[in-house]
Motif scaffolding. Structure first.
Motif: not given
Length: 652
Positions: A557-559, A578-582, A593-595
């Motif tokens: 969740n924090t990337g 990044g700053t968060r997970g996806s 991946t992307t935030d």
């Protein structure tokens, strides 16, 4: 004493799955997919494909002088549409500039009050001038609902935490009546009379009365309903209270003078989203059927009045000019008690403005891109440059294409649909049951032929589930509690094994009892967990997983991206992306991946990160970014604002 993490890792080593051969190729890439970037240019080139999903989802409505004022949810901007019954047309729209949607409305005289969520603002819509003015701002996540008392006070059903706030239009002042039930996150429904406010609470059902003068509270939920999830809808008359109870499809009818004088109406439904006390009857709607029901207050059986739109949710029931109206997405139904006729009126056809919504999912089958939203998905034919709407009663949260079918996991009830290109409708294949609610991911295992779907349980419920569907036989089975006291989130399949990333949050409103998300291997042949570990200390969610022949890759969740070696069953490397997970996609020797703001490329050899796209500011529903991989492996699909974009990648 054995430390808990060491115990889990030890269990993993003893799990019993065969180790994968180290001489297999790094990734399971189909032959012939490598090559230069496809249309769109060099890696990171962005092509704007226009609005991702356009719809007219409604959240509530109110009648004033023969005109229905209906508020939207999830649009940009949200509006209150003005439907004039005499003209049979939507004659105006009033913008609601803040919040991500309107779930809450009530009226005081000729004014309509509108409550938003995420942010929680209160507006007064002057129906005489057609102007909306913000009159209240509240530091809470949701305004779920509003109710007006006979003397003109406005009461707000607030979440999180579940509390009630009083707004006085005469002074503009707000009075906090406090938390209704300690530990409960939601006040979902609300009603008020001359002396009392009635609050419907969840995720554990309570019906709380609040003395308007003293603030004293009393829980009057009958003991027989104490184990339910929500009092999800409420209405009051001079003599009775009616409440829709989730998740067993029940309706509580209670005497205001004596709460012991009550009865519980049962149905074959799961949810009762709206109730109305009118002319000696309690009217109510059910899901999943979408049916309208009624029962006389003085006794008798429940009567089914009909289904205006199969499986649709009715957000509000209203009485006007002797008839009963139901507010649904983009439409209203009309029931005439005098004739028994049930009609359906499309507000879209009568001029209700559509607008881009906040999407919930994105998926590419190679030619088409499915963008899931409220009430269905927009299907973009990329080559033709066209967009059509695939109506589905629910919210597609995830999608997957296997050969000539696209499978969609749909909220609520953890539904699995399939769609064949060119068909006007999707087909319902299965319902997860087992108190499951939100599909989180879909994956296909070519070896067993199974499609795996992960789900999060209903609000207040424990244990997510893994459901398995066989396209060949049509068999659907659900395994709940695969990972005890966690939801199942991301999944990828290879060689008869489903690799699952979890979420410590079970049903919404239920405090987590575990602290760290897990990575697990589930043997699809033996139907059992082979091993499970906690790969990243303190991670709350693993929203994306992907695999090669030798490793499983995940993002938290924090990337934080991690590499899990399948031979040693250890995390070997981590890197921040990044700053968060996806979603996470492996393409050859790279992963993406992307935030929501940027797209990142992870080099799997050196485990380094490069930002290939920035400035997306994707407006995803609930702030959960998504990313789809084109089967050509030369493009990704995501959002820029609320527009669908194609992002070129190298495919190597």
């Amino acid at each position: 004493m054995i430390h808990r993490r060491r115990f889990l890792q030890a269990a993993a080593v003893a799990g019993g799955l065969p180790l994968l051969s180290p001489d297999l190729a790094l990734a399971d890439a189909p032959a012939g997919t490598a090559g230069p970037p496809g249309p769109g240019g060099a890696e990171g080139a962005v092509t704007d494909l226009g609005p991702a999903s356009v719809s007219t989802p409604l959240g509530n409505g109110e009648f004033v002088n023969g005109v229905l004022y209906a508020g939207t949810r999830g649009l940009s901007p949200n509006v209150v549409g003005v439907y004039d019954l005499a003209a049979d047309a939507v004659t105006a729209h009033v913008d609601i500039p803040t919040g991500i949607g309107v779930w809450a409305m009530c009226k005081v005289g000729t004014d309509v009050y509108v409550g938003t969520h995420s942010r929680s603002d209160l507006y007064r819509l002057d129906t005489l001038t057609g102007t909306a003015t913000r009159v209240g701002e509240y530091p809470y996540h949701f305004i779920w609902n509003l109710a007006a008392s006979p003397d003109g006070k406005v009461y707000l059903a607030i979440s999180e935490p579940g509390r009630v706030v009083e707004y006085d239009p005469a002074t503009g002042a707000s009075r906090d009546l406090g938390v209704t039930v300690e530990g409960e996150a939601y006040v979902r429904s609300i009603a008020a009379d001359e002396t009392t406010v009635y609050a419907g609470v969840g995720a554990h059902a309570h019906l709380v009365t609040i003395d308007r003068a003293t603030g004293a509270k009393r829980d009057v939920i009958p003991a027989a309903l104490a184990g339910r999830d929500f009092v999800a809808s409420l209405d009051v008359s001079a003599t009775h209270i009616a409440g829709g109870i989730s998740s067993n499809g029940e309706v509580l009818v209670m005497s205001k003078a004596d709460p012991a004088d009550h009865r519980v109406l049962t149905t074959a439904e799961k949810y009762i989203p709206s109730v109305l006390l009118h002319d000696g009857f309690v009217y109510f709607t059910g899901r999943p059927s979408g049916a309208l029901y009624r029962c006389a207050l003085d006794g008798g059986e429940v009567e089914t009045l009909g289904v205006a739109q199969p499986e649709a949710a009715t957000h509000r029931l209203l009485a006007h000019d002797g008839k009963v109206y139901g507010v649904q997405d983009g439409a209203v139904f009309v029931f005439d008690p005098a004739t028994g006729e049930l009609g359906y009126v499309s507000l879209v056809q009568r001029g209700f403005r559509a607008a881009p919504e906040q999407p919930m999912s994105v998926h590419s089958d190679g030619r088409r891109v499915y963008v899931g939203g409220k009430g269905g998905a927009d299907v973009h034919d990329v080559a033709a440059g066209t967009r059509t709407r695939l109506g589905i009663p629910g919210e597609p949260k995830t999608a997957l294409t296997v050969r000539d079918r696209t499978y969609l996991g749909v909220y609520t009830q953890g539904l699995l649909y399939s769609h064949r290109p060119g068909d006007a409708e999707a087909v319902l294949l299965a319902k997860t049951g087992n108190q499951q609610d939100r599909p989180r991911d879909l994956a296909h295992d070519p070896v067993t032929g199974l499609i795996a779907m992960t789900t999060q349980p209903e609000p207040g419920q424990i244990n997510g589930a893994l459901s398995l569907y066989s396209p060949r036989t049509g068999r659907f089975e659900t395994h709940r509690g695969v990972i005890e006291r966690q939801s199942l989130y991301a999944v990828t399949c290879r060689n008869g094994v489903a690799y699952i990333g979890t979420n410590v949050q079970e049903g919404l409103g239920l405090p987590p009892v575990t602290t760290t998300a897990r990575l697990a291997a589930y043997d699809l042949r033996r139907r059992r967990v082979a091993w499970q570990v906690e790969p990243v200390p303190g991670a709350k969610v693993i929203p994306g997983v992907a695999h090669t022949a030798r490793a499983v890759y995940g993002v938290t969740n924090t990337g934080l991206v991690f590499e899990f070696d399948l031979r040693t069953r250890r995390v070997t490397r981590t890197v921040q992306a990044g700053t968060r997970g996806s979603d996470l996609h492996v393409v050859g020797r790279r992963a993406y991946t992307t935030d929501g703001e940027a797209v990142y490329r992870i080099d799997l050899a050196g485990f380094t990160v490069v930002k290939i796209v920035d400035g997306l500011a994707g407006e995803w529903f609930g702030g959960e970014p998504k990313l789809a991989l084109d089967p050509s492996r030369r493009a990704l699909y995501g959002l820029k604002g609320r527009n669908l974009v194609r992002i070129a990648i190298s495919g190597r």
